[in-house]
Design an enzyme around this catalytic site. Structure first.
Site, PDB file in Angstrom:
ATOM      1  N   ALA A   1       0.845  -1.207   0.000  1.00 37.08           N
ATOM      2  CA  ALA A   1       0.000   0.000   0.000  1.00 37.08           C
ATOM      3  C   ALA A   1       0.874   1.249   0.000  1.00 37.08           C
ATOM      4  CB  ALA A   1      -0.925  -0.024   1.216  1.00 37.08           C
ATOM      5  N   GLU A   9      -2.171   6.953  -2.107  1.00 37.13           N
ATOM      6  CA  GLU A   9      -3.120   7.618  -1.195  1.00 37.13           C
ATOM      7  C   GLU A   9      -4.052   8.513  -2.007  1.00 37.13           C
ATOM      8  OE1 GLU A   9      -0.791   9.736   1.667  1.00 37.13           O
ATOM      9  OE2 GLU A   9       0.068   7.906   2.500  1.00 37.13           O
ATOM     10  N   PRO A  10      -5.138   8.979  -1.399  1.00 44.33           N
ATOM     11  CA  PRO A  10      -6.056   9.850  -2.150  1.00 44.33           C
ATOM     12  C   PRO A  10      -5.354  11.060  -2.749  1.00 44.33           C
ATOM     13  CG  PRO A  10      -7.070   9.142  -0.102  1.00 44.33           C
ATOM     14  CD  PRO A  10      -5.661   8.630  -0.064  1.00 44.33           C
ATOM     15  N   GLY A  65       0.135   9.456  -5.773  1.00 40.33           N
ATOM     16  CA  GLY A  65       0.383   8.146  -6.366  1.00 40.33           C
ATOM     17  C   GLY A  65       1.749   8.161  -7.024  1.00 40.33           C
ATOM     18  N   SER A  66       1.824   8.873  -8.147  1.00 40.41           N
ATOM     19  CA  SER A  66       3.103   8.962  -8.857  1.00 40.41           C
ATOM     20  C   SER A  66       4.182   9.565  -7.978  1.00 40.41           C
ATOM     21  CB  SER A  66       2.940   9.836 -10.104  1.00 40.41           C
ATOM     22  OG  SER A  66       2.022   9.262 -10.977  1.00 40.41           O
ATOM     23  N   LEU A 100      -9.872  -7.975 -36.033  1.00 37.93           N
ATOM     24  CA  LEU A 100     -10.969  -8.953 -36.120  1.00 37.93           C
ATOM     25  C   LEU A 100     -12.336  -8.294 -36.304  1.00 37.93           C
ATOM     26  CD1 LEU A 100     -10.033 -11.882 -33.781  1.00 37.93           C
ATOM     27  CD2 LEU A 100      -9.292 -11.350 -36.083  1.00 37.93           C
ATOM     28  N   GLU A 108       2.474   0.486 -10.613  1.00 32.61           N
ATOM     29  CA  GLU A 108       3.939   0.369 -10.477  1.00 32.61           C
ATOM     30  C   GLU A 108       4.667   1.431 -11.304  1.00 32.61           C
ATOM     31  OE1 GLU A 108       5.484  -1.990  -8.249  1.00 32.61           O
ATOM     32  OE2 GLU A 108       3.394  -1.744  -7.704  1.00 32.61           O
ATOM     33  N   GLY A 109       4.088   2.614 -11.356  1.00 40.35           N
ATOM     34  CA  GLY A 109       4.676   3.721 -12.120  1.00 40.35           C
ATOM     35  C   GLY A 109       4.025   3.813 -13.485  1.00 40.35           C
ATOM     36  N   THR A 110       3.408   4.952 -13.759  1.00 45.23           N
ATOM     37  CA  THR A 110       2.724   5.125 -15.047  1.00 45.23           C
ATOM     38  C   THR A 110       3.764   5.200 -16.175  1.00 45.23           C
ATOM     39  OG1 THR A 110       2.828   7.527 -14.910  1.00 45.23           O
ATOM     40  CG2 THR A 110       0.866   6.477 -13.963  1.00 45.23           C
TER      41      THR A 110
HETATM   42  C1  LIG Z   1      -6.160  -1.584 -10.580  1.00 43.78           C
HETATM   43  C2  LIG Z   1      -5.124  -0.819  -9.822  1.00 43.78           C
HETATM   44  C3  LIG Z   1      -4.334  -1.494  -8.904  1.00 43.78           C
HETATM   45  C4  LIG Z   1      -3.382  -0.783  -8.165  1.00 43.78           C
HETATM   46  N1  LIG Z   1      -2.641  -1.451  -7.220  1.00 43.78           N
HETATM   47  C5  LIG Z   1      -1.848  -0.727  -6.380  1.00 43.78           C
HETATM   48  C6  LIG Z   1      -1.201  -1.370  -5.268  1.00 43.78           C
HETATM   49  O1  LIG Z   1      -1.273  -2.584  -5.075  1.00 43.78           O
HETATM   50  N2  LIG Z   1      -0.509  -0.581  -4.401  1.00 43.78           N
HETATM   51  C7  LIG Z   1      -0.395   0.771  -4.575  1.00 43.78           C
HETATM   52  O2  LIG Z   1       0.241   1.424  -3.750  1.00 43.78           O
HETATM   53  N3  LIG Z   1      -0.974   1.405  -5.640  1.00 43.78           N
HETATM   54  C8  LIG Z   1      -1.694   0.683  -6.531  1.00 43.78           C
HETATM   55  N4  LIG Z   1      -2.320   1.307  -7.583  1.00 43.78           N
HETATM   56  C9  LIG Z   1      -2.148   2.755  -7.763  1.00 43.78           C
HETATM   57  C10 LIG Z   1      -1.242   3.096  -8.912  1.00 43.78           C
HETATM   58  O3  LIG Z   1       0.079   2.677  -8.644  1.00 43.78           O
HETATM   59  C11 LIG Z   1      -1.370   4.613  -9.143  1.00 43.78           C
HETATM   60  O4  LIG Z   1      -2.659   4.834  -9.661  1.00 43.78           O
HETATM   61  C12 LIG Z   1      -0.324   5.133 -10.074  1.00 43.78           C
HETATM   62  O5  LIG Z   1       0.937   5.095  -9.460  1.00 43.78           O
HETATM   63  C13 LIG Z   1      -0.608   6.580 -10.500  1.00 43.78           C
HETATM   64  O6  LIG Z   1      -0.771   7.395  -9.395  1.00 43.78           O
HETATM   65  P1  LIG Z   1      -2.062   8.341  -9.269  1.00 43.78           P
HETATM   66  O7  LIG Z   1      -3.247   7.457  -9.410  1.00 43.78           O
HETATM   67  O8  LIG Z   1      -1.980   9.152  -8.042  1.00 43.78           O
HETATM   68  O9  LIG Z   1      -1.995   9.264 -10.530  1.00 43.78           O
HETATM   69  P2  LIG Z   1      -1.281  10.675 -10.660  1.00 43.78           P
HETATM   70  O10 LIG Z   1       0.056  10.632 -10.031  1.00 43.78           O
HETATM   71  O11 LIG Z   1      -2.227  11.716 -10.186  1.00 43.78           O
HETATM   72  O12 LIG Z   1      -1.120  10.760 -12.225  1.00 43.78           O
HETATM   73  C14 LIG Z   1      -2.160  11.154 -13.107  1.00 43.78           C
HETATM   74  C15 LIG Z   1      -1.539  11.318 -14.488  1.00 43.78           C
HETATM   75  O13 LIG Z   1      -0.517  12.344 -14.450  1.00 43.78           O
HETATM   76  C16 LIG Z   1       0.713  11.822 -14.919  1.00 43.78           C
HETATM   77  N5  LIG Z   1       1.827  12.417 -14.168  1.00 43.78           N
HETATM   78  C17 LIG Z   1       1.953  12.513 -12.827  1.00 43.78           C
HETATM   79  N6  LIG Z   1       3.130  13.106 -12.503  1.00 43.78           N
HETATM   80  C18 LIG Z   1       3.752  13.390 -13.672  1.00 43.78           C
HETATM   81  C19 LIG Z   1       5.014  14.002 -14.000  1.00 43.78           C
HETATM   82  N7  LIG Z   1       5.849  14.433 -13.066  1.00 43.78           N
HETATM   83  N8  LIG Z   1       5.314  14.121 -15.311  1.00 43.78           N
HETATM   84  C20 LIG Z   1       4.472  13.692 -16.285  1.00 43.78           C
HETATM   85  N9  LIG Z   1       3.276  13.113 -16.026  1.00 43.78           N
HETATM   86  C21 LIG Z   1       2.922  12.956 -14.736  1.00 43.78           C
HETATM   87  C22 LIG Z   1       0.640  10.331 -14.681  1.00 43.78           C
HETATM   88  O14 LIG Z   1       1.508   9.615 -15.542  1.00 43.78           O
HETATM   89  C23 LIG Z   1      -0.828  10.044 -14.981  1.00 43.78           C
HETATM   90  O15 LIG Z   1      -1.004   9.921 -16.358  1.00 43.78           O
HETATM   91  C24 LIG Z   1      -3.217   0.607  -8.368  1.00 43.78           C
HETATM   92  C25 LIG Z   1      -3.999   1.268  -9.328  1.00 43.78           C
HETATM   93  C26 LIG Z   1      -4.942   0.579 -10.042  1.00 43.78           C
HETATM   94  C27 LIG Z   1      -5.772   1.327 -11.050  1.00 43.78           C
END
Ligand SMILES: Cc1cc2nc3c(=O)[nH]c(=O)nc-3n(C[C@H](O)[C@H](O)[C@H](O)COP(=O)(O)OP(=O)(O)OC[C@H]3O[C@@H](n4cnc5c(N)ncnc54)[C@H](O)[C@@H]3O)c2cc1C
Length: 407
Positions: free
Chosen positions: A132, A135-136, A139-140, A359, A384-386
């Protein structure tokens, strides 16, 4: 010498797991996609028993290294995960195992902690591990997490909310598993104050308050977990409690991603290959064969598209295997882990979308699994990192910038 051949052990294991994926996962794939929060308990029991016999672990508990040799543990896991995800990526993610939590313990835990937290996965009833971080409000930017861990005598007290935690429900409430929680012990120290803590199942003060309804990987549970004065033993902190002025401590927890990103990439490969295999067979049934080796100017658009899809996936596989191989050799693979994750995450979304396109309407229909694979694919470009974050990490590593200099 460069050798791309898999060892006989890994190849044998891959074939066995492929059969299992075909016979035990594919038949229930649609059912657990349609019924998101139902649990395939028979499948879990079978996989739990199988994992005890398997020479290659899925989540990484260190035991496999002794049997299969230290030089193939990550690579073996990647090959296993590609096959399981070929069967069904959501079901693969829901299998009882140490999961991402196990990877964190392996990356940041002491030998004693590895034994204490991971031995349970070899005995008794099925168990799950989870991690975990998200958080709300973050993420990134995982350095911005707000969940706190405050020392009180011989305990840590955790407070905060974690969202999108894969297998969180099964780890917290439905088994004797655990969740690895990232929290700050000193907000003023920034990254240096962030530590990883193991919170055991059913610990008082830890509550699952919700489950996501998702686009894809619907067989996998994704939980919101709230920590309210949640007390855990001092020695559940992974690594050292010392807060350094440098980012050294944070690097320790970040090292988790060096092993988990190739795992996600491997899962992406499995979904992409499922789509490719299906499309190849469907085209063949329509009398459309892919003519490898034919002169380029004679190739049809379909043939070109298909070969592009194959090449894209193979490039992702080579990057993934390289990142795993480096890990197995004890080499620093931070750059390669992000490279394979970025490449495979994008490749699988492109390959599955193209497969649906090739298809036509049947690709879009729920009669077959192609549309599901397209939905399942996208997550590999998010968790695991977008895509963007991994590209950023790659740029930093190549150009030699710190996260402060390039963000
Ligand atoms: C099905 C699912 C399972 C998951 N499982 C886990 C889990 O087991 N444990 C856990 O901890 N998390 C988990 N996650 C969370 C996931 O790791 C995060 O959603 C992800 O890291 C992105 O963080 P965020 O949602 O806060 O998006 P944000 O950080 O708000 O990003 C939103 C968008 O902005 C972009 N962005 C953000 N910062 C930058 C930057 N500096 N430069 C360019 N672009 C940027 C991102 O690439 C993305 O496109 C899960 C998510 C999903 C959907």
């Amino acid at each position: 010498m460069i050798d791309f051949e898999l060892s006989a052990d890994i190849a044998r294991s891959r074939d066995m797991i492929h059969m299992l994926a075909e016979s035990a996962m594919r038949p229930i794939s649609r059912e657990y996609d349609e019924h998101e929060h139902d649990k395939p308990m028979e499948f879990f029991d079978m996989m739990w028993n199988a994992s005890k016999m398997s020479p290659v672990s899925i989540g990484g508990d260190g035991k496999a290294a002794k049997k299969d040799g230290p030089a193939t543990r990550s690579l073996g896991a990647a090959v296993t995960i590609e096959e399981l995800s070929w069967g069904d990526a959501g079901l693969y993610l829901s299998i009882p195992n140490p999961g991402l939590g196990g990877a964190a313990v392996m990356a940041a835990g002491t030998p004693e902690q590895k034994e204490r937290f991971l031995a349970r996965f070899k005995e008794g009833a099925p168990k799950w591990g989870a991690m975990a971080i998200t958080e709300p409000s973050c993420g990134s930017d995982s350095a911005a997490i707000t969940t706190t861990a405050v020392r009180d005598g011989d305990q840590w007290v955790l407070n905060g909310t974690k969202i999108f935690c894969t297998s969180g429900y099964m780890a917290v409430e439905k088994s004797e598993g655990f969740v690895v929680v990232w929290a700050t012990v000193d907000k003023s120290a920034g990254r240096g104050g962030i530590k990883a803590f193991v919170v055991d199942h059913h610990t008082s003060g830890m509550t699952v308050t919700g489950l996501e309804k998702k686009m894809g990987i619907r067989a996998s549970d994704t939980a919101t977990i709230v920590f309210e004065d949640c007390r855990i033993p001092l020695n559940n902190l992974l690594g050292t409690a010392e807060v350094k002025k440098t980012t050294e401590g944070f690097k320790g927890v970040m090292a988790t991603f060096d092993s988990t990103r190739p795992i996600v990439a491997a899962s992406a490969l499995g979904i992409g290959r499922a789509a490719l295999d299906y499309t190849r067979e469907a085209l063949a049934k329509e009398g459309v064969a892919i003519r490898y080796g034919a002169p380029a100017h004679t190739l049809t658009t379909i043939e070109r598209d298909f070969m592009d899809m194959e090449a894209n996936l193979q490039a992702a596989r080579l990057l993934t295997w390289r990142a795993c191989w480096m890990m197995d050799q004890g080499m620093q693979n931070n750059l390669e882990a992000s490279m394979c994750k970025a490449k495979a995450g994008l490749a699988v979304t492109q390959v599955t979308q193209k497969a649906v396109e090739l298809l036509g309407p049947i690709g879009y229909s729920r009669k077959i699994l192609l549309e599901k694979w397209m939905r399942d694919a996208k997550i590999n470009d998010i968790f695991e990192g977008t895509q963007q974050i991994n590209l950023l990490i790659i740029a930093r590593r190549i150009l030699g910038y710190s996260s402060k200099e390039l963000s």
